[in-house]
Design a protein around this motif. Structure first.
Motif, PDB file in Angstrom:
ATOM      1  N   LYS A  76     -23.643  -8.254 -23.090  1.00 18.89           N
ATOM      2  CA  LYS A  76     -23.552  -7.299 -24.186  1.00 18.89           C
ATOM      3  C   LYS A  76     -24.585  -6.191 -23.987  1.00 18.89           C
ATOM      4  CE  LYS A  76     -23.471  -7.114 -29.253  1.00 18.89           C
ATOM      5  NZ  LYS A  76     -23.630  -7.900 -30.508  1.00 18.89           N
ATOM      6  N   GLY A  77     -24.154  -4.969 -24.191  1.00 23.07           N
ATOM      7  CA  GLY A  77     -25.057  -3.835 -24.015  1.00 23.07           C
ATOM      8  C   GLY A  77     -24.974  -3.196 -22.647  1.00 23.07           C
ATOM      9  N   SER A  78     -24.157  -3.758 -21.756  1.00 28.35           N
ATOM     10  CA  SER A  78     -24.017  -3.189 -20.419  1.00 28.35           C
ATOM     11  C   SER A  78     -23.358  -1.811 -20.489  1.00 28.35           C
ATOM     12  CB  SER A  78     -23.169  -4.110 -19.539  1.00 28.35           C
ATOM     13  OG  SER A  78     -22.875  -3.482 -18.311  1.00 28.35           O
ATOM     14  N   LYS A  79     -23.834  -0.911 -19.653  1.00 29.32           N
ATOM     15  CA  LYS A  79     -23.253   0.426 -19.545  1.00 29.32           C
ATOM     16  C   LYS A  79     -22.543   0.619 -18.221  1.00 29.32           C
ATOM     17  CE  LYS A  79     -26.544   2.536 -22.765  1.00 29.32           C
ATOM     18  NZ  LYS A  79     -27.562   3.596 -22.970  1.00 29.32           N
ATOM     19  N   GLY A  80     -22.323  -0.504 -17.514  1.00 30.70           N
ATOM     20  CA  GLY A  80     -21.576  -0.440 -16.269  1.00 30.70           C
ATOM     21  C   GLY A  80     -22.446  -0.172 -15.058  1.00 30.70           C
ATOM     22  N   LEU A  81     -21.782  -0.018 -13.919  1.00 29.74           N
ATOM     23  CA  LEU A  81     -22.466   0.313 -12.674  1.00 29.74           C
ATOM     24  C   LEU A  81     -22.657   1.823 -12.607  1.00 29.74           C
ATOM     25  CD1 LEU A  81     -23.487  -0.205  -9.765  1.00 29.74           C
ATOM     26  CD2 LEU A  81     -21.085  -0.109  -9.032  1.00 29.74           C
ATOM     27  N   ARG A  82     -23.874   2.259 -12.828  1.00 33.31           N
ATOM     28  CA  ARG A  82     -24.146   3.700 -12.832  1.00 33.31           C
ATOM     29  C   ARG A  82     -24.883   4.103 -11.566  1.00 33.31           C
ATOM     30  NH1 ARG A  82     -26.630   5.141 -18.563  1.00 33.31           N
ATOM     31  NH2 ARG A  82     -27.751   3.181 -18.254  1.00 33.31           N
ATOM     32  N   VAL A  83     -24.377   5.159 -10.950  1.00 29.06           N
ATOM     33  CA  VAL A  83     -24.902   5.612  -9.668  1.00 29.06           C
ATOM     34  C   VAL A  83     -25.216   7.103  -9.731  1.00 29.06           C
ATOM     35  CG1 VAL A  83     -24.326   5.976  -7.236  1.00 29.06           C
ATOM     36  CG2 VAL A  83     -23.679   3.822  -8.360  1.00 29.06           C
ATOM     37  N   ARG A  84     -26.362   7.456  -9.182  1.00 25.37           N
ATOM     38  CA  ARG A  84     -26.764   8.875  -9.107  1.00 25.37           C
ATOM     39  C   ARG A  84     -26.267   9.474  -7.800  1.00 25.37           C
ATOM     40  NH1 ARG A  84     -31.034  11.350 -11.691  1.00 25.37           N
ATOM     41  NH2 ARG A  84     -32.104   9.355 -12.008  1.00 25.37           N
ATOM     42  N   PHE A  85     -25.513  10.560  -7.903  1.00 23.57           N
ATOM     43  CA  PHE A  85     -25.016  11.265  -6.727  1.00 23.57           C
ATOM     44  C   PHE A  85     -25.922  12.440  -6.399  1.00 23.57           C
ATOM     45  CE2 PHE A  85     -21.308   8.841  -7.500  1.00 23.57           C
ATOM     46  CZ  PHE A  85     -20.488   8.912  -6.367  1.00 23.57           C
ATOM     47  N   ARG A  86     -26.186  12.590  -5.129  1.00 26.91           N
ATOM     48  CA  ARG A  86     -26.871  13.780  -4.634  1.00 26.91           C
ATOM     49  C   ARG A  86     -25.975  14.352  -3.527  1.00 26.91           C
ATOM     50  NH1 ARG A  86     -31.150  10.238  -5.753  1.00 26.91           N
ATOM     51  NH2 ARG A  86     -32.772  11.113  -7.108  1.00 26.91           N
ATOM     52  N   PRO A  87     -25.018  15.199  -3.899  1.00 25.70           N
ATOM     53  CA  PRO A  87     -24.053  15.720  -2.922  1.00 25.70           C
ATOM     54  C   PRO A  87     -24.625  16.762  -1.974  1.00 25.70           C
ATOM     55  CG  PRO A  87     -23.617  16.678  -5.075  1.00 25.70           C
ATOM     56  CD  PRO A  87     -24.734  15.694  -5.272  1.00 25.70           C
ATOM     57  N   GLY A  95     -35.177   9.214  -0.464  1.00 23.97           N
ATOM     58  CA  GLY A  95     -36.014  10.403  -0.478  1.00 23.97           C
ATOM     59  C   GLY A  95     -35.546  11.523   0.426  1.00 23.97           C
ATOM     60  N   GLN A  96     -34.514  11.292   1.219  1.00 27.09           N
ATOM     61  CA  GLN A  96     -34.041  12.300   2.168  1.00 27.09           C
ATOM     62  C   GLN A  96     -33.070  13.275   1.518  1.00 27.09           C
ATOM     63  OE1 GLN A  96     -32.704   9.387   1.636  1.00 27.09           O
ATOM     64  NE2 GLN A  96     -30.940   8.920   2.918  1.00 27.09           N
ATOM     65  N   LYS A  97     -32.764  14.368   2.204  1.00 24.02           N
ATOM     66  CA  LYS A  97     -31.769  15.319   1.744  1.00 24.02           C
ATOM     67  C   LYS A  97     -30.398  14.914   2.278  1.00 24.02           C
ATOM     68  CE  LYS A  97     -34.936  19.261   1.386  1.00 24.02           C
ATOM     69  NZ  LYS A  97     -35.207  20.664   1.816  1.00 24.02           N
ATOM     70  N   GLY A  98     -29.361  15.532   1.720  1.00 24.41           N
ATOM     71  CA  GLY A  98     -28.010  15.226   2.148  1.00 24.41           C
ATOM     72  C   GLY A  98     -27.293  14.341   1.146  1.00 24.41           C
ATOM     73  N   PRO A  99     -26.003  14.116   1.342  1.00 23.84           N
ATOM     74  CA  PRO A  99     -25.204  13.308   0.412  1.00 23.84           C
ATOM     75  C   PRO A  99     -25.692  11.860   0.354  1.00 23.84           C
ATOM     76  CG  PRO A  99     -23.804  14.575   1.905  1.00 23.84           C
ATOM     77  CD  PRO A  99     -25.192  14.651   2.446  1.00 23.84           C
ATOM     78  N   THR A 100     -26.161  11.453  -0.809  1.00 26.18           N
ATOM     79  CA  THR A 100     -26.693  10.098  -0.962  1.00 26.18           C
ATOM     80  C   THR A 100     -26.287   9.493  -2.303  1.00 26.18           C
ATOM     81  OG1 THR A 100     -28.751  10.958  -1.902  1.00 26.18           O
ATOM     82  CG2 THR A 100     -28.732  10.538   0.478  1.00 26.18           C
ATOM     83  N   LEU A 101     -26.427   8.172  -2.382  1.00 29.59           N
ATOM     84  CA  LEU A 101     -26.183   7.424  -3.602  1.00 29.59           C
ATOM     85  C   LEU A 101     -27.422   6.614  -3.950  1.00 29.59           C
ATOM     86  CD1 LEU A 101     -22.628   5.921  -2.861  1.00 29.59           C
ATOM     87  CD2 LEU A 101     -23.167   8.074  -4.021  1.00 29.59           C
ATOM     88  N   GLU A 102     -27.637   6.428  -5.263  1.00 33.29           N
ATOM     89  CA  GLU A 102     -28.776   5.652  -5.727  1.00 33.29           C
ATOM     90  C   GLU A 102     -28.410   4.978  -7.056  1.00 33.29           C
ATOM     91  OE1 GLU A 102     -33.517   6.395  -6.831  1.00 33.29           O
ATOM     92  OE2 GLU A 102     -32.043   8.020  -7.034  1.00 33.29           O
TER      93      GLU A 102
END
Length: 392
Positions: free
Chosen positions: A381-392, A351-358
């Motif tokens: 089957k059906g996996s879309k991989g390791l997906r990460v949200r960037f907040r730069p 929930g904080q600001k700044g460069p984070t990963l989720e």
């Protein structure tokens, strides 16, 4: 492969994977890492990235540069080389067919690209990259400066004392494919799985990030390995990741050709003999998840390696003995530098600001753990991989 042949071929590349030699490769790692970090800084707020693709691109550019003096620059492609790595995944899914019917592998590897693209289009990208490697090997072979044949793996092999029959284009093509395949998906998978575990365990992420930040200075955009190699909790994080998520899960066959192998189980008071010439194999995960060795074996717990350092003796991620993975020091260094860079530049989003990963729509059962074995781990089957949200 017979032991004598294995020793002969390995002897020509051993020096390239010594501790001293791997130390000299660090500028390659730093260069690729800097490219990745710069690209991440240009991401839009909230943009989703498939980290398995990123890590495979990073690993591929590293090992390819070291092998040939050049690479395919996947870290600079918009989709991180997704077409190639998807093609590679299809190739690995043919593993058991290749094992049962070796002629199929020979046919696939020798089919012209235009024909392969018609019948098995998913493999055409991988075939194109193999042609690139063969052409680079030929270029090295024809180098007008024989004294320069020492800075990359294939320069060393071609300039070594190997018999000429071990230096043909066909042999070099086999080694090129083996070295690159061994250093792409394996490292990419384990790196991604470790990042998943960190993003899934906030307490672990914060603890290891604090340790890394204390070891690095403000100017260390890309961390030097010497500054992080002895960090106890950081190394435990990697050890635990390699235990639960080894890059190779195939049952690696071993044979004692001349002597019986006698095994003693002191705990159970039993012994058994494997006769000479008998093939024995076991997946690494069978040992790594044995509850008699690891308490709560399916739980990600880096602290166990600090509490009981002797557990290191049971880690078989890179195998052991004469057939131990020759690139283990290479892989550990590139993994350590990437993870340390992530921990330095990105916090876990809470929930904080700044460069984070989720984490984004990624589950352990579908996307991370090995659902099937195709030499490397394959997700469900059906996996879309390791997906990460960037907040730069």
């Amino acid at each position: 492969m017979r032991h004598g042949t294995h020793r002969l071929r390995r002897s020509s590349v051993n020096k390239f994977f010594s501790t001293a030699s791997i130390g000299s490769v660090e500028p390659i790692f730093k260069d690729k890492l800097e490219r990745v970090l710069r690209r991440w800084k240009t991401l839009k707020d909230g943009e989703i990235v498939n980290m398995f693709m990123v890590f495979q691109a990073y690993a591929s550019d590293n090992i390819t540069t070291y092998a040939f003096g050049d690479c395919l620059h996947f870290t600079e492609e918009g989709d991180w080389g997704a077409e190639h790595f998807t093609s590679l995944e299809k190739y690995f899914k043919l593993t058991h067919i290749f094992g049962s019917f070796p002629i199929v592998m020979s046919i696939v590897n020798n089919t012209p690209k235009w024909l392969l693209s018609m019948f098995i289009p998913n493999l055409s990208s991988m075939a194109e990259k193999q042609d690139w490697r063969i052409n680079v090997v030929r270029r090295i072979r024809q180098s007008p400066n024989p004294t320069a044949l020492s800075s990359t793996i294939f320069e060393g092999m071609l300039g070594s004392s190997l018999p000429e029959e071990e230096k043909t284009d066909a042999r070099m093509a086999q080694d090129a494919q083996l070295i690159i395949l061994a250093g792409e998906g394996t490292t990419g998978y384990s790196l991604g799985a470790i990042l998943f575990e960190l993003l899934s365990h906030a307490d672990v992420y914060q603890k290891v990030r604090k340790e890394v930040l204390m070891a690095l200075s403000e100017d260390d955009m890309v961390p030097s390995f010497v500054k992080i190699q002895n960090l106890p909790y950081f190394n435990a994080v990697i050890q635990e990741g390699l235990r639960l998520h080894p890059g190779v899960v195939a049952r690696m066959a071993r044979i004692s050709p001349d002597k019986d192998t006698i095994n003693h189980n002191k705990k159970r008071g039993t012994s058994y003999v494997i006769p000479a010439g008998t093939t024995a194999s076991m997946t690494t995960l069978a040992l790594h998840t044995d509850p008699e060795i690891f308490t709560n074996p399916l739980t990600y717990n880096p602290q166990r390696w600090i509490d009981d350092p002797k557990l290191t003796q049971t880690l078989l991620t890179f195998s052991r003995g004469a057939r131990i993975c020759i690139g283990q020091k290479f892989a550990r260094r590139e993994m350590s530098m990437m993870l340390a860079a992530i921990l330095k530049h990105y916090d876990l989003y809470q929930g904080q600001k700044g460069p984070t990963l989720e984490l984004y729509d990624t589950t352990r059962e579908r996307d991370i753990v090995a659902s099937s074995e195709m030499i490397i781990p394959m997700p469900a089957k059906g996996s879309k991989g390791l997906r990460v949200r960037f907040r730069p």
